[in-house]
Design a protein around this motif. Structure first.
Motif, PDB file in Angstrom:
ATOM      1  N   VAL A 195      37.340  50.115  29.188  1.00 47.65           N
ATOM      2  CA  VAL A 195      36.713  51.118  30.048  1.00 47.65           C
ATOM      3  C   VAL A 195      36.520  50.571  31.458  1.00 47.65           C
ATOM      4  O   VAL A 195      36.900  51.221  32.434  1.00 47.65           O
ATOM      5  CB  VAL A 195      35.365  51.593  29.467  1.00 47.65           C
TER       6      VAL A 195
ATOM      7  N   PHE B 176      31.960  45.122  34.239  1.00 46.43           N
ATOM      8  CA  PHE B 176      30.630  45.177  34.844  1.00 46.43           C
ATOM      9  C   PHE B 176      30.412  43.999  35.789  1.00 46.43           C
ATOM     10  O   PHE B 176      29.913  44.151  36.884  1.00 46.43           O
ATOM     11  CB  PHE B 176      29.573  45.189  33.742  1.00 46.43           C
TER      12      PHE B 176
ATOM     13  N   THR C 226      33.090  46.720  29.489  1.00 49.25           N
ATOM     14  CA  THR C 226      32.754  47.829  28.615  1.00 49.25           C
ATOM     15  C   THR C 226      34.024  48.291  27.923  1.00 49.25           C
ATOM     16  O   THR C 226      35.074  48.417  28.545  1.00 49.25           O
ATOM     17  CB  THR C 226      32.158  48.997  29.433  1.00 49.25           C
TER      18      THR C 226
ATOM     19  N   ALA D 218      35.421  51.058  24.600  1.00 52.27           N
ATOM     20  CA  ALA D 218      35.088  52.187  23.738  1.00 52.27           C
ATOM     21  C   ALA D 218      35.804  52.042  22.405  1.00 52.27           C
ATOM     22  O   ALA D 218      36.957  51.605  22.353  1.00 52.27           O
ATOM     23  CB  ALA D 218      35.497  53.490  24.409  1.00 52.27           C
TER      24      ALA D 218
ATOM     25  N   THR E 283      30.821  53.729  23.690  1.00 53.18           N
ATOM     26  CA  THR E 283      31.033  52.548  24.526  1.00 53.18           C
ATOM     27  C   THR E 283      29.969  51.494  24.251  1.00 53.18           C
ATOM     28  O   THR E 283      28.847  51.814  23.841  1.00 53.18           O
ATOM     29  CB  THR E 283      31.009  52.912  26.017  1.00 53.18           C
ATOM     30  N   ALA E 284      30.338  50.238  24.482  1.00 52.28           N
ATOM     31  CA  ALA E 284      29.421  49.116  24.304  1.00 52.28           C
ATOM     32  C   ALA E 284      29.842  47.991  25.244  1.00 52.28           C
ATOM     33  O   ALA E 284      31.019  47.864  25.586  1.00 52.28           O
ATOM     34  CB  ALA E 284      29.451  48.622  22.856  1.00 52.28           C
ATOM     35  N   PRO E 285      28.877  47.167  25.655  1.00 54.33           N
ATOM     36  CA  PRO E 285      29.215  46.023  26.513  1.00 54.33           C
ATOM     37  C   PRO E 285      29.689  44.833  25.670  1.00 54.33           C
ATOM     38  O   PRO E 285      29.218  44.626  24.547  1.00 54.33           O
ATOM     39  CB  PRO E 285      27.897  45.709  27.220  1.00 54.33           C
ATOM     40  N   TYR E 286      30.613  44.084  26.230  1.00 53.61           N
ATOM     41  CA  TYR E 286      31.153  42.893  25.568  1.00 53.61           C
ATOM     42  C   TYR E 286      31.204  41.751  26.573  1.00 53.61           C
ATOM     43  O   TYR E 286      31.386  41.969  27.769  1.00 53.61           O
ATOM     44  CB  TYR E 286      32.574  43.149  25.052  1.00 53.61           C
TER      45      TYR E 286
ATOM     46  N   ARG F  37      30.402  41.216  21.247  1.00 53.80           N
ATOM     47  CA  ARG F  37      29.603  42.376  21.638  1.00 53.80           C
ATOM     48  C   ARG F  37      28.215  41.909  22.049  1.00 53.80           C
ATOM     49  O   ARG F  37      27.620  41.055  21.408  1.00 53.80           O
ATOM     50  CB  ARG F  37      29.504  43.352  20.486  1.00 53.80           C
TER      51      ARG F  37
END
Length: 113
Positions: free
Chosen positions: A59, A62, A80, A82, A88-91, A111
């Motif tokens: 995505v 950051f 980020t 998906a 969506t989640a931050p990694y 993650r």
């Protein structure tokens, strides 16, 4: 002979720790073309997805940091991605590579909770 090997081992560990403690960010002018954080982030998500069988889609990035490391460049990214359901989640990802070559390795992909 064993004591010499032990001394050399300890020196190698100390030298490795000292080099890890020296963190230097490369100026933007020193970064080769084709190593943008977005491109490295896409690589990280693709490699993780292929190796783990997860259907993740890149995505965005950051934050990113880069530093010289063992003749290449180590990138530390917070990105980020998906999943197949669109959630969506931050990694956190770490990628090492030699710019201008095909020698790139995904070192870490985790993650962030």
């Amino acid at each position: 002979m064993r004591s010499l090997a032990a001394v050399l081992f300890v020196l190698a560990v100390v030298a490795g720790a000292a080099s890890a403690a020296q963190y230097k960010v490369l100026p933007a002018a020193d970064v080769p073309k084709g190593t943008s954080p977005r491109q490295i982030g896409r690589f990280a998500v693709l490699m993780y997805s292929l190796n783990r069988g997860h259907k993740l889609v890149f995505v965005g990035v950051f934050s990113s940091e880069r530093q010289p490391d063992r003749g290449g460049v180590r990138f530390k990214l917070v990105l980020t991605a998906a999943d197949a359901g669109g959630h969506t989640a931050p990694y956190e990802a770490q990628v090492w590579g030699i710019p201008g070559t095909f020698q790139w390795v995904l070192l870490k992909f985790k993650r962030i909770n």
